[in-house]
Design a protein around this motif. Structure first.
Motif, PDB file in Angstrom:
ATOM      1  N   VAL A 330       0.663  -1.083  -0.030  1.00  0.00           N
ATOM      2  CA  VAL A 330      -0.031  -0.038  -0.021  1.00  0.00           C
ATOM      3  C   VAL A 330       0.753   1.165   0.023  1.00  0.00           C
ATOM      4  O   VAL A 330       0.522   2.059  -0.669  1.00  0.00           O
ATOM      5  CB  VAL A 330      -1.040   0.019   1.223  1.00  0.00           C
ATOM      6  N   SER A 331       2.029   1.451   0.643  1.00  0.00           N
ATOM      7  CA  SER A 331       2.887   2.361   0.672  1.00  0.00           C
ATOM      8  C   SER A 331       3.612   2.542  -0.810  1.00  0.00           C
ATOM      9  O   SER A 331       3.988   3.725  -1.043  1.00  0.00           O
ATOM     10  CB  SER A 331       3.993   2.273   1.761  1.00  0.00           C
ATOM     11  N   SER A 337      -4.608   2.895  -2.065  1.00  0.00           N
ATOM     12  CA  SER A 337      -5.536   3.890  -0.895  1.00  0.00           C
ATOM     13  C   SER A 337      -6.483   4.617  -1.534  1.00  0.00           C
ATOM     14  O   SER A 337      -7.011   5.549  -0.613  1.00  0.00           O
ATOM     15  CB  SER A 337      -4.345   4.649  -0.153  1.00  0.00           C
TER      16      SER A 337
END
Length: 553
Positions: A330-331, A337
């Motif tokens: 996700v980062s 996101s």
């Protein structure tokens, strides 16, 4: 007084060729002279770039790769033309990578190439922008940086490392997502669910799942292996064409993907794509209609360009095998996101753990085991260090290595690691302290000799071999995987606290304590087996897959 520029321009071509010969560049004076030339003020960018690349090539042939990198980097600092500067920095970075080193100019090289990509994109040149963006992503995700060493700049600080990537306008366009025209249809009534499994050769983690649904009365199953379809496989390995498609500049790719995939999408109610790589990117390049799309991401994909080429706005469910991989991915991929992100799930790998349970041999108590050692990420040298510490206390301890040896063919970095590993093996193998069993058809039989199972990896998504060893009744002693240590999720949140250690010294201390008596060792092994079976055996994990894939389950 003539300038360096004037003197260089007046040199006959034959003189330049001779002065750039490796014999000349092999000398300190020759190398320094040419580095000064390419760093001289006043040279036109095109001439500086051409000279610097010739000097860099000559220094590399003269076995002066560091000098070559210095020359190319110095020339890049003097160069104002964006394309020439990106070429020089890229060549310097690739030269370092070819020698197994993290490039000193990596961030600058990636940023320079993406600046060129953004310029092309702003000019409406989508194919050129795609080629440039892919070149930058391949540099940022080169295997030497993340796979063939025991550290990764991405794992250390993903936000800082990928700042030039996330800032790029063309990367934002790549990951924007086209969305789908219609929502997935409701589960079918009056007939079985049509489930399509999509792979590209590697179906190692699908057997239990596929066998379950092949025999399920509520499921009609098909499989699509891109490796068996040359036309699809060609699309799945064409990163630049995939990127150009995402940027709207590859009509022929669109046509081919639609033609090849539409029959499969029209048949299936649900598509399950294993591995978030080429097939996932190609499948999401077309609108799925009312078909539900499920993709499973393991680990390696997060350290590659592939997530930037998958249209997650067309993925309904994204499955991870560990929460730590979910967090990191996700980062890495901001699209996950966004409002159109897929639902995120964490489901363990499917394993037959009950089949691992067999009686241990008499000397298993003092035998360590490590399964799967072919990649540098498995870091078997950490396990060997544990063995050394133990044998300094008690020479009865030994180590069994299960699986193919460390692969030294992948890069200079993997070769360097393999050389150190082979020295370790040569030291310990003759005495019997270490044994390599190679690839095995019957791993459960080999695990009967193992009383302590190790996880020595720097990164894992789950580590099936470690859990299988625990299920067999071996006491688990696992490294706090450095790529995820200290984060919200990692080995310490996936496994019971007593299973995970921070260092070889802590591992040795735990092993000495738990194997001090036969009774204590047997009790710890039984407890580990019970936990593994209760948490991750296939009947348990199967329920999670049924909840994911079957309607009204």
């Amino acid at each position: 007084m003539t300038t360096v520029k004037q003197r260089v321009l007046r040199l006959p071509a034959a003189v330049v060729r001779g002065a750039l010969h490796p014999r000349v560049l092999r000398t300190g004076a020759g190398a320094r002279t040419w580095r000064l030339v390419v760093d001289a003020p006043g040279l036109p960018d095109a001439l500086r770039s051409r000279l610097a690349r010739r000097v860099g090539g000559g220094l590399a042939k003269a076995n002066r790769p560091e000098g070559a990198v210095l020359a190319l980097s110095a020339a890049a600092r003097r160069t104002t033309d964006a394309r020439h500067r990106a070429d020089l920095l890229g060549e310097a970075a690739r030269l370092d990578l070819a020698h197994g080193r993290a490039p000193r100019v990596l961030t600058a090289a990636v940023a320079a190439e993406l600046a060129c990509a953004d310029t092309r994109w702003a000019a409406g040149e989508s194919k050129a922008a795609a080629a440039s963006a892919v070149a930058a992503l391949q540099l940022a995700f080169h295997r030497v940086l993340h796979f063939d060493r025991t550290t990764s700049p991405l794992a250390e600080d993903p936000t800082a490392y990928l700042e030039p990537v996330h800032r790029s306008q063309v990367v934002r366009a790549l990951t924007k997502g086209a969305g789908r025209a219609a929502a997935p249809a409701e589960p079918p009534a009056g007939r079985p669910l049509r489930l399509l499994f999509v792979t590209r050769g590697n179906a190692n983690f699908l057997q239990q799942i596929r066998d379950h649904y092949a025999d399920h009365p509520e499921v009609e199953l098909r499989s699509l292996d891109f490796k068996e379809n040359p036309a699809l496989d060609k699309l799945a390995t064409s990163l630049t064409r995939l990127a150009a498609h995402r940027l709207g500049g590859e009509e022929e790719f669109d046509r081919q993907a639609e033609e090849l995939l539409r029959p499969h999408l029209d048949w299936a109610d649900t598509v399950f794509v294993d591995w978030c790589v080429g097939p996932a990117a190609v499948l999401t390049s077309v609108d799925p209609g009312t078909t539900r799309i499920v993709v499973r991401l393991h680990s390696a994909e997060t350290f590659s360009p592939w997530p930037f080429l998958v249209d997650f706005s067309r993925v309904d469910d994204l499955v991870f095998v560990g929460a730590h991989l979910r967090d990191l991915t996700v980062s890495v991929v901001p699209q996950l996101s966004s409002a159109r992100a897929p639902r995120l799930h964490v489901i363990a790998n499917a394993m037959d753990l009950a089949g691992q349970v067999r009686p241990k041999t008499e000397d298993a108590r003092f035998t360590l085991g490590l399964t799967g050692i072919s990649s540098v990420a498995k870091d078997p040298r950490w396990a060997i260090e544990v063995l050394r510490i133990l044998r300094a206390e008690d020479p009865r301890y030994r180590l069994l290595l299960l699986g193919a040896d460390v692969d030294a063919t992948l890069s200079a970095a993997s070769r360097a690691y393999a050389r150190q590993y082979r020295r370790d093996v040569a030291e310990l193998e003759p005495s019997g302290a270490l044994r390599r069993l190679g690839q095995l058809d019957d791993v459960p039989a080999a695990l009967t000799e193992v009383g302590v199972i190790l996880s020595s990896s720097v990164r894992e998504s789950f580590h099936c071999g470690f859990v299988e060893g625990a299920a067999s009744g071996a006491v688990p002693v696992g490294r706090d995987w450095p790529f995820f240590a200290g984060r919200t999720n990692g080995a310490r949140t996936l496994f019971p606290a007593g299973w995970v250690v921070a260092s070889p010294q802590e591992a040795a201390a735990r092993i000495l304590a738990v194997t001090a008596t036969r009774e204590g060792w047997s009790k710890a092994g039984r407890a580990a087996s019970a936990h593994a079976l209760a948490a991750w055996d296939w009947p348990v994990v199967r329920e999670e897959f049924d909840r994911l894939l079957l309607p009204d389950h």
